[in-house]
Write a protein that holds these residues in place. Structure first.
Motif, mmCIF file in Angstrom:
data_model
loop_
_atom_site.group_PDB
_atom_site.id
_atom_site.type_symbol
_atom_site.label_atom_id
_atom_site.label_comp_id
_atom_site.label_asym_id
_atom_site.label_seq_id
_atom_site.Cartn_x
_atom_site.Cartn_y
_atom_site.Cartn_z
ATOM 1 N N ASP A 21 1.329 -10.095 10.119
ATOM 2 C CA ASP A 21 1.339 -8.812 9.401
ATOM 3 C C ASP A 21 0.067 -8.623 8.588
ATOM 4 N N GLY A 22 -1.024 -9.214 9.061
ATOM 5 C CA GLY A 22 -2.293 -9.096 8.350
ATOM 6 C C GLY A 22 -3.463 -8.930 9.293
ATOM 7 N N ASP A 46 1.333 5.295 5.595
ATOM 8 C CA ASP A 46 2.545 5.896 6.163
ATOM 9 C C ASP A 46 3.259 4.918 7.087
ATOM 10 N N SER A 47 2.696 3.712 7.236
ATOM 11 C CA SER A 47 3.344 2.669 8.033
ATOM 12 C C SER A 47 2.814 1.314 7.557
ATOM 13 N N HIS A 48 3.480 0.264 8.003
ATOM 14 C CA HIS A 48 3.102 -1.065 7.529
ATOM 15 C C HIS A 48 3.308 -2.091 8.633
ATOM 16 N N LEU A 49 2.412 -3.079 8.684
ATOM 17 C CA LEU A 49 2.584 -4.172 9.640
ATOM 18 C C LEU A 49 3.701 -5.096 9.167
ATOM 19 N N VAL A 50 4.550 -5.518 10.091
ATOM 20 C CA VAL A 50 5.571 -6.523 9.795
ATOM 21 C C VAL A 50 5.544 -7.577 10.892
ATOM 22 N N ASN A 68 0.839 -1.204 0.000
ATOM 23 C CA ASN A 68 0.000 0.000 0.000
ATOM 24 C C ASN A 68 0.873 1.252 0.000
ATOM 25 N N THR A 69 0.940 1.915 -1.152
ATOM 26 C CA THR A 69 1.798 3.104 -1.261
ATOM 27 C C THR A 69 1.182 4.320 -0.576
ATOM 28 N N GLU A 70 -0.115 4.264 -0.228
ATOM 29 C CA GLU A 70 -0.756 5.393 0.454
ATOM 30 C C GLU A 70 -0.508 5.352 1.964
ATOM 31 N N THR A 85 -2.138 2.481 8.214
ATOM 32 C CA THR A 85 -1.220 1.347 8.318
ATOM 33 C C THR A 85 -1.607 0.276 7.316
ATOM 34 N N GLY A 86 -0.644 -0.147 6.507
ATOM 35 C CA GLY A 86 -0.894 -1.188 5.507
ATOM 36 C C GLY A 86 -0.716 -2.571 6.099
ATOM 37 N N ALA A 87 -1.403 -3.556 5.505
ATOM 38 C CA ALA A 87 -1.300 -4.953 5.938
ATOM 39 C C ALA A 87 -1.049 -5.832 4.709
ATOM 40 N N SER A 88 -0.551 -7.044 4.958
ATOM 41 C CA SER A 88 -0.143 -7.916 3.858
ATOM 42 C C SER A 88 -1.211 -8.916 3.431
ATOM 43 N N PHE A 89 -2.224 -9.125 4.265
ATOM 44 C CA PHE A 89 -3.282 -10.076 3.891
ATOM 45 C C PHE A 89 -4.504 -9.832 4.768
ATOM 46 N N VAL A 90 -5.619 -10.414 4.355
ATOM 47 C CA VAL A 90 -6.815 -10.413 5.199
ATOM 48 C C VAL A 90 -7.430 -11.810 5.142
#
Length: 290
Positions: A93-94, A39-43, A35-37, A67-72
């Motif tokens: 991370d999802g 400002d942070s991401h789950l790892v 997710n390029t929008e 916050t972006g996530a890698s899966f749902v």
């Protein structure tokens, strides 16, 4: 802050239907693009004891807003007797969303009909603040491959549709290995003219790797460890360009690529429904560690 949004591009409808038709009745699992929008991401981080925990990394160092996530994962086994309308929680991370079997059936139908769907999470019998998970169909994906430059000529690859290439056989020589890792498709009106035959892409990757395999050590020693191969095919035109670092490969390598690639590319023209086609394969030359 209490709201999660799952954006599904309309052009991915067929992929969503594959997920729906192949998953069991209780679970829908969907991988997400970066997710390029956000400002942070789950790892998901593993510690020295082999245990995993979730962190959110910030791109800005400021308080997180998106916050972006890698899966749902939607799990439809929540019992009505639990007292919850639905539950949402972060797993690795999802995002995990637990819903009742009845809501799962409604969600499946909404996905089949390309309709947006809202899930309200929280206790059913209290007025406490609820959390919401919105599934939204969107017209266009966020910009794809923003900031990526072609190894062939340094031009922007923004707007291309890319996918990872499953690794087949290794091409190795003198302690170096050549791997095709990714293919970018140049789109017309945000769509491929038709599905690209996987076998055709694979044969091009093999032909290129075979031609360059005797030269892996020289290429890598000369700083050409990332190579792009751009192939354009139409009914009356065949063209390819190969380069590294924004410059075409020296002529001696192009001569060898000619004899390896041209028969394969002409063979791919036998199916006119997949034309016109323009794609770029990305190769890396790395050290052989074993």
């Amino acid at each position: 802050m209490g709201r999660s949004c799952v954006k599904i591009p309309l052009r991915k409808y067929s992929e969503i239907m594959k997920v729906i038709n192949s998953s069991n009745e209780h679970v829908i699992s969907i991988g997400a693009s970066f997710n390029t929008e956000a400002d942070s991401h789950l790892v998901c981080v593993q510690n020295k004891h082999g245990l995993y925990h979730t962190q959110a990394i910030s791109a800005t160092g400021h308080p997180r807003k998106v916050t972006g996530a890698s899966f749902v994962v939607f799990n439809g086994a929540l019992k009505t007797s639990s007292g919850f309308l639905a539950k949402s929680s972060i797993i690795e991370d999802g995002l995990m969303v637990q819903i009742t079997p009845e809501m799962m059936e409604s969600l499946r139908q909404a996905l089949r009909d390309k309709k947006d769907f809202k899930i309200t999470c929280g206790k059913a019998d209290t007025g406490d603040m609820k959390e919401y998970v919105d599934i939204c169909w969107v017209e266009n994906e966020e910009k794809t491959n923003e900031g990526i430059l072609s190894p062939v000529d340094g031009k922007s690859m923004e707007g291309t549709q890319s996918e990872k290439v499953p690794q087949g056989r290794d091409f190795q020589r003198e302690g170096k290995v050549m791997k095709c890792t990714e293919v970018h498709y140049f789109l017309k009106n945000n769509e491929l003219s038709s599905p690209v035959p996987y076998q055709f892409t694979k044969e091009i990757a093999i032909a290129c790797s075979t031609a360059l395999c005797p030269h892996l050590k020289t290429l890598k020693n000369n700083g050409m460890s990332k190579i792009g191969l751009r192939v354009s095919v139409d009914l009356d035109m065949v063209e390819y360009l190969a380069g590294s670092g924004g410059h075409l490969l020296p002529q001696k390598y192009l001569n060898e690529l000619d004899s390896a690639l041209i028969p394969v590319i002409h063979g791919g023209m036998s199916d006119p429904t997949s034309l016109p086609l323009k794609m770029e394969l990305i190769f890396f030359i790395i050290e052989h560690l074993f």
